[in-house]
Motif scaffolding. Sequence first.
Motif, PDB file in Angstrom:
ATOM      1  N   SER A 245     132.414 -37.165  66.089  1.00  0.00           N
ATOM      2  CA  SER A 245     133.672 -37.909  66.226  1.00  0.00           C
ATOM      3  C   SER A 245     133.445 -39.385  65.964  1.00  0.00           C
ATOM      4  O   SER A 245     134.268 -40.058  65.329  1.00  0.00           O
ATOM      5  CB  SER A 245     134.233 -37.710  67.635  1.00  0.00           C
ATOM      6  OG  SER A 245     134.791 -36.426  67.742  1.00  0.00           O
TER       7      SER A 245
ATOM      8  N   HIS B   7     135.732 -44.104  75.999  1.00  0.00           N
ATOM      9  CA  HIS B   7     134.589 -43.865  75.098  1.00  0.00           C
ATOM     10  C   HIS B   7     134.637 -44.771  73.857  1.00  0.00           C
ATOM     11  O   HIS B   7     135.678 -44.875  73.200  1.00  0.00           O
ATOM     12  CB  HIS B   7     134.545 -42.397  74.680  1.00  0.00           C
ATOM     13  CG  HIS B   7     133.243 -42.021  74.058  1.00  0.00           C
ATOM     14  ND1 HIS B   7     132.896 -42.379  72.774  1.00  0.00           N
ATOM     15  CD2 HIS B   7     132.180 -41.345  74.553  1.00  0.00           C
ATOM     16  CE1 HIS B   7     131.685 -41.926  72.492  1.00  0.00           C
ATOM     17  NE2 HIS B   7     131.228 -41.292  73.563  1.00  0.00           N
TER      18      HIS B   7
ATOM     19  N   ASP C 143     141.854 -40.054  70.929  1.00  0.00           N
ATOM     20  CA  ASP C 143     140.564 -39.391  71.160  1.00  0.00           C
ATOM     21  C   ASP C 143     140.809 -38.164  72.041  1.00  0.00           C
ATOM     22  O   ASP C 143     141.184 -38.295  73.210  1.00  0.00           O
ATOM     23  CB  ASP C 143     139.629 -40.391  71.861  1.00  0.00           C
ATOM     24  CG  ASP C 143     138.284 -39.786  72.247  1.00  0.00           C
ATOM     25  OD1 ASP C 143     138.113 -38.553  72.141  1.00  0.00           O
ATOM     26  OD2 ASP C 143     137.406 -40.560  72.673  1.00  0.00           O
TER      27      ASP C 143
ATOM     28  N   VAL D 219     138.361 -35.794  72.456  1.00  0.00           N
ATOM     29  CA  VAL D 219     137.059 -35.147  72.663  1.00  0.00           C
ATOM     30  C   VAL D 219     136.926 -34.600  74.089  1.00  0.00           C
ATOM     31  O   VAL D 219     136.442 -33.475  74.286  1.00  0.00           O
ATOM     32  CB  VAL D 219     135.903 -36.124  72.330  1.00  0.00           C
ATOM     33  CG1 VAL D 219     134.559 -35.473  72.624  1.00  0.00           C
ATOM     34  CG2 VAL D 219     135.978 -36.557  70.876  1.00  0.00           C
TER      35      VAL D 219
ATOM     36  N   TYR E 226     141.302 -36.666  67.061  1.00  0.00           N
ATOM     37  CA  TYR E 226     139.999 -36.053  66.755  1.00  0.00           C
ATOM     38  C   TYR E 226     139.361 -35.417  67.976  1.00  0.00           C
ATOM     39  O   TYR E 226     139.672 -35.773  69.110  1.00  0.00           O
ATOM     40  CB  TYR E 226     139.051 -37.099  66.151  1.00  0.00           C
ATOM     41  CG  TYR E 226     138.733 -38.276  67.059  1.00  0.00           C
ATOM     42  CD1 TYR E 226     139.576 -39.381  67.115  1.00  0.00           C
ATOM     43  CD2 TYR E 226     137.596 -38.286  67.868  1.00  0.00           C
ATOM     44  CE1 TYR E 226     139.292 -40.466  67.930  1.00  0.00           C
ATOM     45  CE2 TYR E 226     137.305 -39.371  68.691  1.00  0.00           C
ATOM     46  CZ  TYR E 226     138.156 -40.452  68.717  1.00  0.00           C
ATOM     47  OH  TYR E 226     137.882 -41.521  69.534  1.00  0.00           O
TER      48      TYR E 226
ATOM     49  N   SER F  23     135.443 -32.939  69.061  1.00  0.00           N
ATOM     50  CA  SER F  23     134.129 -32.429  68.639  1.00  0.00           C
ATOM     51  C   SER F  23     133.958 -31.001  69.125  1.00  0.00           C
ATOM     52  O   SER F  23     134.100 -30.723  70.320  1.00  0.00           O
ATOM     53  CB  SER F  23     133.019 -33.314  69.220  1.00  0.00           C
ATOM     54  OG  SER F  23     133.145 -34.622  68.707  1.00  0.00           O
TER      55      SER F  23
ATOM     56  N   TYR G 124     131.342 -29.286  69.557  1.00  0.00           N
ATOM     57  CA  TYR G 124     130.222 -28.968  70.458  1.00  0.00           C
ATOM     58  C   TYR G 124     130.606 -29.098  71.924  1.00  0.00           C
ATOM     59  O   TYR G 124     129.837 -28.732  72.797  1.00  0.00           O
ATOM     60  CB  TYR G 124     128.977 -29.806  70.121  1.00  0.00           C
ATOM     61  CG  TYR G 124     129.022 -31.269  70.478  1.00  0.00           C
ATOM     62  CD1 TYR G 124     129.517 -32.225  69.599  1.00  0.00           C
ATOM     63  CD2 TYR G 124     128.524 -31.722  71.701  1.00  0.00           C
ATOM     64  CE1 TYR G 124     129.533 -33.566  69.916  1.00  0.00           C
ATOM     65  CE2 TYR G 124     128.534 -33.080  72.028  1.00  0.00           C
ATOM     66  CZ  TYR G 124     129.043 -33.993  71.131  1.00  0.00           C
ATOM     67  OH  TYR G 124     129.058 -35.328  71.451  1.00  0.00           O
TER      68      TYR G 124
HETATM   69  C1  LIG Z   1     135.781 -38.958  75.221  1.00  0.00           C
HETATM   70  C2  LIG Z   1     134.751 -38.912  74.133  1.00  0.00           C
HETATM   71  N1  LIG Z   1     135.061 -39.421  72.937  1.00  0.00           N
HETATM   72  C3  LIG Z   1     134.179 -39.402  71.916  1.00  0.00           C
HETATM   73  C4  LIG Z   1     132.918 -38.884  72.065  1.00  0.00           C
HETATM   74  C5  LIG Z   1     131.963 -38.937  70.906  1.00  0.00           C
HETATM   75  O1  LIG Z   1     131.848 -37.705  70.285  1.00  0.00           O
HETATM   76  P1  LIG Z   1     130.674 -37.484  69.219  1.00  0.00           P
HETATM   77  O2  LIG Z   1     129.421 -37.273  70.000  1.00  0.00           O
HETATM   78  O3  LIG Z   1     131.093 -36.279  68.456  1.00  0.00           O
HETATM   79  O4  LIG Z   1     130.598 -38.702  68.368  1.00  0.00           O
HETATM   80  C6  LIG Z   1     132.546 -38.350  73.299  1.00  0.00           C
HETATM   81  C7  LIG Z   1     131.180 -37.811  73.489  1.00  0.00           C
HETATM   82  O5  LIG Z   1     130.689 -37.719  74.588  1.00  0.00           O
HETATM   83  C8  LIG Z   1     133.492 -38.366  74.362  1.00  0.00           C
HETATM   84  O6  LIG Z   1     133.198 -37.852  75.567  1.00  0.00           O
END
Ligand SMILES: Cc1ncc(COP(=O)(O)O)c(C=O)c1O
Length: 423
Positions: A88, A115, A208, A210, A229, A231, A233
């Motif tokens: 991300s 983040h 975000d 994620v 976006y 991720s 994983y």
């Molecule tokens: C809220 C949040 N945004 C973005 C990310 C970043 O994701 P990536 O590791 O795929 O760059 C994370 C990763 O821990 C996250 O917790």
Amino acid sequence: MTLNIQAVRSKFPALASGFLYGDNAGGSQCLTDVAARISDYLLNTNVQLGADYPISVTSTNRVASGAEAARELFNAESVDEIAYGSSSTMLVENLARAIEADVQPGEEIIITGEHESNAGPWKKLAARKGAVIKLWPATQLAQYPNNPYAVGLQLDTLTPLISSKTRLIAFTACSNILGSIVPVKDVISAARALAVERGARKIEFCVDCVAYAPHRQIDVRDWDVEYCYFSFYKVYGPHASVLYARSASLQNSLSSLAHHFLKVDSKPYKLQPGGPGYELVYGCTGVPPYLRSLTAEGTLEAAWAAIAHQEQALLEPLLAYLRAKYERGVRIVGEESAGLARVPTVSFVVVGERPIRSPDVVKAFDAKGDVGIRYGHFYAFTLVDKLEPKLNVDDGVVRISLVHYNTVEEIKRLVDILDEVLA
Ligand SMILES: Cc1ncc(COP(=O)(O)O)c(C=O)c1O
């Protein structure tokens, strides 16, 4: 509506050992089916895409089905709105590069302290373009006057920041520290209306998801968001990430990062300078079928509702335990109460007369050898750095982050260890 936890857990081989995975906001465990698809891709269809020979046609279709899986999870209109990338963080950096020509000097970008993936690329863009960064801070929640660390993003704090210069608002749908869900649709609709009313030239949003995507259903169309976006994983899949860019924005706001001779006008390749890991993209296609398998209804909607329900059963006793330790100096960082506006990502610190550093709390868990939780700022550096009274930002908070495959028995194990630490 209730999940069959044994059936759920059997889909994740890593869980069979009995290790208590309590750092899921860092990354979830991976489905057998996802790993099988990755392996199948590599062993049987590992050729370059786009050729006319049969195996290449299969590979091309497999990678295209990865875009369809993400489209479904975003509820996007078209697969042409999906870009894959290795993380991300990288995707937002690419987005900030692609939007650069459509950001004017003096225009304003509003970010949060959450983040850094949705802050750093915008700060760097602002520095390149002479744009202005404004911070939408997490502020204390009025319902918890005795806990200065009970903070969250509140709409009232955002609205005064919006002006005729606002170009982009970048925020998080769910905090990876606080566990609180931001009402994305309401925030976007209120902020967009204000920006238009105040005379903004063009306003777009980047959300975000994620920390949101493992817990709740995304709906980019209902939310009316331009960029979004997450991720895989963290959503039971492999290390691959996806960015949704609305087709109108792809066309009108973004310049291509791809080679000059590639015809990418309204295509997500604009944001994909080079191919993503094809086997991982194909692996991601294992996630939607898993979600559909969770309920009799067989829909994503029903799956997310069942997941949210299961999570509350984990969240409630953990928060109740931590709240009961107030006199011992435990302060929940974020919303103190369970509820649908919160996911089971629970952070806390131990302060007061007998403080315990966050690394020392986690050390006691590590010593058990069969449980994994973590401490730190989790790259939400600004959020943790701005908490008052001040914390050591590197020690940060203790974070226990659970998902639907965790069990109530595991909560008991966690609470027993906490009891030893806080004695
Ligand atoms: C809220 C949040 N945004 C973005 C990310 C970043 O994701 P990536 O590791 O795929 O760059 C994370 C990763 O821990 C996250 O917790």
